[in-house]
Design an enzyme around this catalytic site. Structure first.
Site, short mmCIF file in Angstrom:
data_model
loop_
_atom_site.label_atom_id
_atom_site.label_comp_id
_atom_site.label_asym_id
_atom_site.label_seq_id
_atom_site.Cartn_x
_atom_site.Cartn_y
_atom_site.Cartn_z
CE1 TYR A 163 12.20 -2.25 1.08
CE2 TYR A 163 13.51 -3.60 -0.42
CZ TYR A 163 13.09 -3.30 0.86
OH TYR A 163 13.55 -4.06 1.91
CB CYS A 217 12.36 0.11 9.69
SG CYS A 217 12.01 1.81 10.05
CB SER A 221 -0.81 2.99 7.88
OG SER A 221 -2.10 2.59 7.52
C1 LIG Z 1 13.04 3.59 7.03
C2 LIG Z 1 12.27 2.52 6.30
C3 LIG Z 1 12.53 1.18 6.58
C4 LIG Z 1 11.84 0.16 5.91
N1 LIG Z 1 12.13 -1.15 6.21
C5 LIG Z 1 11.46 -2.14 5.56
C6 LIG Z 1 11.73 -3.53 5.84
O1 LIG Z 1 12.55 -3.87 6.68
N2 LIG Z 1 11.05 -4.47 5.14
C7 LIG Z 1 10.11 -4.13 4.19
O2 LIG Z 1 9.51 -5.02 3.61
N3 LIG Z 1 9.82 -2.83 3.93
C8 LIG Z 1 10.48 -1.84 4.58
N4 LIG Z 1 10.19 -0.53 4.28
C9 LIG Z 1 9.18 -0.23 3.25
C10 LIG Z 1 7.80 -0.23 3.86
O3 LIG Z 1 7.36 -1.57 4.06
C11 LIG Z 1 6.81 0.45 2.90
O4 LIG Z 1 7.23 1.78 2.66
C12 LIG Z 1 5.38 0.43 3.44
O5 LIG Z 1 4.49 0.68 2.38
C13 LIG Z 1 5.20 1.45 4.54
O6 LIG Z 1 3.93 1.38 5.11
P1 LIG Z 1 3.40 2.63 5.95
O7 LIG Z 1 2.05 2.32 6.43
O8 LIG Z 1 4.44 3.05 6.92
O9 LIG Z 1 3.43 3.76 4.83
P2 LIG Z 1 2.34 4.76 4.24
O10 LIG Z 1 3.17 5.81 3.57
O11 LIG Z 1 1.37 5.20 5.26
O12 LIG Z 1 1.59 3.87 3.17
C14 LIG Z 1 2.26 3.23 2.09
C15 LIG Z 1 1.25 2.95 0.97
O13 LIG Z 1 0.21 2.11 1.46
C16 LIG Z 1 -1.05 2.80 1.42
N5 LIG Z 1 -1.74 2.56 2.69
C17 LIG Z 1 -1.25 2.84 3.92
N6 LIG Z 1 -2.14 2.50 4.86
C18 LIG Z 1 -3.21 2.00 4.21
C19 LIG Z 1 -4.48 1.50 4.66
N7 LIG Z 1 -4.78 1.45 5.96
N8 LIG Z 1 -5.38 1.08 3.73
C20 LIG Z 1 -5.07 1.14 2.42
N9 LIG Z 1 -3.90 1.60 1.94
C21 LIG Z 1 -2.97 2.04 2.83
C22 LIG Z 1 -0.68 4.26 1.29
O14 LIG Z 1 -1.71 5.00 0.68
C23 LIG Z 1 0.57 4.21 0.46
O15 LIG Z 1 0.27 4.04 -0.90
C24 LIG Z 1 10.86 0.50 4.95
C25 LIG Z 1 10.60 1.84 4.68
C26 LIG Z 1 11.30 2.86 5.33
C27 LIG Z 1 11.02 4.30 5.00
#
Ligand SMILES: Cc1cc2nc3c(=O)[nH]c(=O)nc-3n(C[C@H](O)[C@H](O)[C@H](O)COP(=O)(O)OP(=O)(O)OC[C@H]3O[C@@H](n4cnc5c(N)ncnc54)[C@H](O)[C@@H]3O)c2cc1C
Ligand SMILES: *[C@@H]1O[C@H](CO)[C@@H](O)[C@H](O)[C@H]1NC(C)=O
Ligand SMILES: *[C@@H]1O[C@H](CO)[C@@H](O)[C@H](O)[C@H]1NC(C)=O
Ligand SMILES: *[C@@H]1O[C@H](CO)[C@@H](O)[C@H](O)[C@H]1NC(C)=O
Ligand SMILES: *[C@@H]1O[C@H](CO)[C@@H](O)[C@H](O)[C@H]1NC(C)=O
Ligand SMILES: *[C@@H]1O[C@H](CO)[C@@H](O)[C@H](O)[C@H]1NC(C)=O
Length: 499
Positions: free
Chosen positions: A458, A167, A102
């Site tokens: 995390y 973020c 996502s």
């Molecule tokens: C710079 C940075 C700042 C952050 N700040 C915060 C914060 O302030 N608070 C906090 O709680 N967390 C924070 N995080 C952590 C963040 O919440 C997690 O990394 C979260 O899983 C990211 O979601 P994504 O969709 O961007 O990631 P992705 O890498 O796309 O997905 C993360 C996981 O979820 C699965 N997934 C994604 N989309 C789907 C979907 N549609 N259906 C089923 N599974 C799916 C993926 O396969 C993977 O296992 C931060 C991370 C980073 C890198």
């Protein structure tokens, strides 16, 4: 024929075999879609495509795996549900795994890496947001970023907001499926606490809403990882009314300053995130910053602070009043008066290799304990930090089993240990990963025990590396208990059809 099938599955990395799989996947998808889709070139990228690498790297936040051999065989960038359904069915037919992306912010790259041959479903084209003020909800497609969501809400209403991470580039798909915490945690809890419905596609390619997926699955996907249950298409979230929460229609406010002694005891703020970091070079210096958010005006905060923390001498001039959306900009690393459009930028400036781990603190850490931690932070020769987010309030009032996210009552704060580095090499990774292990070991006496809990968002693959466990369930139960405590058993029971 059966020999060929085995060959295809075992040797997909060899050129001839992978080209054949790509061809078969393509054919399968064309047959299933039968013309009912975007043109196929817009949704499929194979390793030979010139757009493969730009698409793969576009959202990736952690370049630690740039040279990885665990990349996708095929990238699918669907525009419509039907393309995801066909992608799931064709992957199963060909014995390929699926990874779902996502926002691409996974700490261990799990949305775009796998040991097994796989198709990456990149939802980047599915990020529409529909705000419905009449019932104070919004439907948010999975790849919408937090910044896009905050922006859309602020354009639709001056009095609504949503409590999620700080973020702006994080994707809502992964964020909510792991919990989702931000500076409104004490007041409103997690992002996952505000989900009222969802659309998901299961491992057979069927679409469900809350009703047809059932309450067990609906419970599981709100913090217990969605990947085990299917592809989240969209979340329906309940917005929070910022008018109701404030004393009059007050702006939110924050101040920077403070002293480490206070980190164990403050209760006045919605958040007082402490960032304790070195300077990122070899100067062995150290500083701690308190970024606190108070829901109310300056004239109400000053007397409260004077009563409880007189020695800080906080004055009105140390504080800045701002609206909810300005506080979103501020905590997102911008200035409060910057244009809101900055929240829409998904290309981040902080993209560098990193490793993180997390803990929960239940007893105040003695001063000597903190001093030892600061010493370890200041001795690392690249940017290293502890990010501490206070719990309590709403988090303390929610039961451990209400959602899979169990870190509720009795937690003082969450700690994230984070180290970043610019030179991307195997040696550098190894060195800085060792630093993370070292501070994690040092903190053992001061943090939660049995289990030593961690925050699923995390993600930390070290947690599964316990040599005393040698079956896959027993290995999973090690990290499962850390991330989900007593809820892990229920998650494992619900979990039937892994994608
Ligand atoms: C710079 C940075 C700042 C952050 N700040 C915060 C914060 O302030 N608070 C906090 O709680 N967390 C924070 N995080 C952590 C963040 O919440 C997690 O990394 C979260 O899983 C990211 O979601 P994504 O969709 O961007 O990631 P992705 O890498 O796309 O997905 C993360 C996981 O979820 C699965 N997934 C994604 N989309 C789907 C979907 N549609 N259906 C089923 N599974 C799916 C993926 O396969 C993977 O296992 C931060 C991370 C980073 C890198
Ligand atoms: C702080 O409280 C003390 C009494 O406890 C009072 O004398 C003083 O004026 C107060 N200061 C402010 C800035 O409110
Ligand atoms: C988005 O942010 C990146 C990194 O800070 C910057 O290089 C880029 O110019 C920004 N894009 C827009 C459209 O503002
Ligand atoms: C949580 O609530 C209990 C009472 O139920 C209280 O004793 C404790 O101080 C609270 N903890 C936090 C962190 O607010
Ligand atoms: C990736 O490959 C490049 C070029 O071969 C090399 O310089 C770099 O160190 C490698 N990075 C990692 C993380 O292995
Ligand atoms: C797993 O560990 C148990 C004891 O801990 C041992 O008896 C068994 O042989 C091990 N199995 C494998 C496959 O290593």
């Amino acid at each position: 024929m059966s020999y060929l099938a085995v060959f295809l599955i075992l040797l997909p990395i060899s050129c001839a075999a992978s080209t054949l799989v790509e061809k078969k996947f393509n054919e399968c998808l064309m047959t299933k879609l039968d013309g009912n889709s975007e043109s196929i070139e817009k949704i499929i990228f194979t390793t030979s495509s010139s757009l493969y690498t730009p698409v793969l790297e576009s959202l990736e936040q952690n370049p630690r795996w740039l040279n990885s051999s665990r990349k996708p065989l095929i990238i699918l960038t669907p525009f419509h549900e039907i393309e995801i359904q066909a992608g799931i069915r064709c992957s199963r037919q060909l014995g390929l795994q699926i990874r779902i992306r996502s926002g691409g912010h996974d700490y261990e790259g799990l949305s775009y890496l796998s040991k097994d041959p796989f198709v990456m479903v990149d939802l980047i084209n599915m990020r529409s947001i529909q705000v419905n003020l009449a019932d104070e909800t919004a439907w948010v497609q999975a790849s919408a970023s937090l910044g896009e969501l905050y922006y859309k809400i602020s354009k639709a209403s001056k009095v609504h907001g949503f409590p999620a991470g700080t973020c702006p580039s994080v994707g809502i798909g992964g964020h909510i499926s792991g919990g989702g915490q931000g500076v409104k945690l004490r007041k409103h809890g997690l992002a996952a606490d505000h989900v009222v419905d969802a659309y998901i596609i299961d491992a057979n390619g069927n679409i469900h809403d809350r009703k047809s997926m059932g309450e067990d699955v609906f419970w599981a996907i709100r913090g217990g990882s969605a990947t085990s249950y299917g592809v989240i298409l969209a979340w329906k979230i309940r917005l929070c009314s910022m008018l109701k929460e404030h004393w009059r229609n007050e702006p939110t406010m924050l101040f920077t300053g403070g002293n480490t002694q206070h980190m164990n005891s403050m209760r006045i703020f919605s958040s007082e995130r402490v960032v304790a970091q070195n300077s990122g070079d070899k100067s062995k210096t150290f500083k701690a910053t308190f970024n606190s958010l108070f829901l109310g005006g300056i004239e109400r905060l000053i007397p409260l602070m004077n009563e409880s923390f007189q020695e800080l001498g906080l004055q009105g001039k140390d504080c800045t009043e701002m609206s909810w959306i300005q506080s979103v900009l501020f905590f997102g690393g911008f200035n409060k008066d910057d244009p809101l459009e900055l929240l829409l930028n998904r290309t981040t400036s902080y993209k560098s290799s990193f490793k993180a781990k997390s803990d929960f603190v239940k007893e105040p850490i003695p001063k000597t304990g903190l001093e030892g931690a600061w010493k370890i932070v200041s001795e690392e020769d690249t940017l290293a930090m502890l990010l501490m987010d206070p719990y309590g309030g709403r988090m303390n009032e929610t039961s451990e089993s209400e959602t899979p996210f169990p870190h509720r009552k009795g937690n003082l704060y969450n700690i994230q240990y984070l180290v970043k580095w610019e030179v991307n090499s195997k040696e550098a990774s190894k060195k800085h990963e060792e630093w993370a292990k070292m501070i994690y070991k040092y903190m053992t006496p001061y943090v939660s025990k049995s289990p030593r809990a961690s925050y699923f968002n995390y993600k930390d693959l070290d947690l599964g590396q316990n040599k005393h466990h040698n079956t896959s369930y027993s290995k999973a139960s090690v990290w499962g208990n850390k991330y989900f405590k007593g809820n892990f058993r229920r998650l494992a029971q619900n979990y039937q059809n892994e994608i």
